[in-house]
Design an enzyme around this catalytic site. Sequence first.
Site, short mmCIF file in Angstrom:
data_model
loop_
_atom_site.label_atom_id
_atom_site.label_comp_id
_atom_site.label_asym_id
_atom_site.label_seq_id
_atom_site.Cartn_x
_atom_site.Cartn_y
_atom_site.Cartn_z
N PHE A 95 9.90 -0.36 14.33
CA PHE A 95 8.63 0.25 13.88
C PHE A 95 8.93 1.26 12.77
CE2 PHE A 95 5.17 3.45 14.40
CZ PHE A 95 4.09 2.61 14.22
N SER A 113 -0.20 -2.39 5.64
CA SER A 113 0.45 -2.27 6.94
C SER A 113 -0.16 -3.21 7.99
CB SER A 113 0.37 -0.83 7.45
OG SER A 113 1.16 0.00 6.63
N ARG A 153 8.66 12.76 4.21
CA ARG A 153 9.33 11.91 5.20
C ARG A 153 9.96 10.66 4.59
NH1 ARG A 153 4.65 12.83 9.82
NH2 ARG A 153 4.90 15.08 9.74
N HIS A 199 -10.50 3.71 9.19
CA HIS A 199 -9.48 2.69 8.91
C HIS A 199 -8.13 3.07 9.51
CE1 HIS A 199 -11.68 0.34 5.82
NE2 HIS A 199 -10.73 -0.54 6.05
N LEU A 228 0.87 4.67 6.40
CA LEU A 228 -0.58 4.85 6.57
C LEU A 228 -0.92 6.32 6.36
CD1 LEU A 228 -0.70 2.51 9.61
CD2 LEU A 228 -2.29 2.31 7.69
N ILE A 229 -1.87 6.58 5.48
CA ILE A 229 -2.29 7.97 5.23
C ILE A 229 -3.76 8.09 5.60
CG2 ILE A 229 -2.51 9.80 3.51
CD1 ILE A 229 -0.22 8.46 1.95
N GLU A 276 -10.94 9.24 4.87
CA GLU A 276 -12.18 9.80 5.43
C GLU A 276 -12.92 8.83 6.34
OE1 GLU A 276 -14.29 11.25 2.05
OE2 GLU A 276 -12.73 12.74 1.63
N TRP A 285 0.87 -1.18 0.00
CA TRP A 285 0.00 0.00 0.00
C TRP A 285 0.91 1.24 0.00
CZ3 TRP A 285 -4.95 2.31 0.82
CH2 TRP A 285 -6.03 1.45 0.61
#
Length: 156
Positions: free
Chosen positions: A114, A57, A128, A89, A82-83, A86, A23
Amino acid sequence: MKGVSFEDFDGASLKVGIVAARWNDEITLSLVEGCKDALRECGVLEENITGLFVPGSFELPMGAKHLLEATDVDVVIAVGCLIKGETMHFEYICDAVSHGLMKLNLDSGKPVIFGVLTCLTEEQAKSRSQGENNHGIGWGKTAVEMGLMWKKRLGI
Ligand code: DLZ
């Protein structure tokens, strides 16, 4: 200085596993490259780096467990991005993954790093995962430090 500093490590004796989520793969592939750059800089041999991909993830703790059980790696880096969207999740997966990886650390006795970005926007994730701000670099060095500690080659 923001963040953490590391001493110069000799990681030549270490075997490192990297499990990465597909992902947001533009981001995770770049983070994996950052990890590998740091591992190489610390003297970890290319043939001692084992890679595995999982879908998202949420699957990272299981993938990391598989690497620990099926190979002889000393330390695993779990890489994901992870983004926030809406729905809820994001919150559920962040919570599950961080707890899953910490549990694996303590249950397996081997270090699990991590390496998961939890971002509010795609722009944050991009900044990042690129250049000097590629967080994978710090995760690679953390893996070497913790791997050496686990092998009793560092610290007390
Ligand atoms: C479902 C989902 C969503 C909405 N967002 C992400 C994300 O931003 N990053 C990520 O790594 N994975 C995401 N996933 C997929 C889950 O991690 C998982 O793969 C599926 O829920 C299947 O278990």
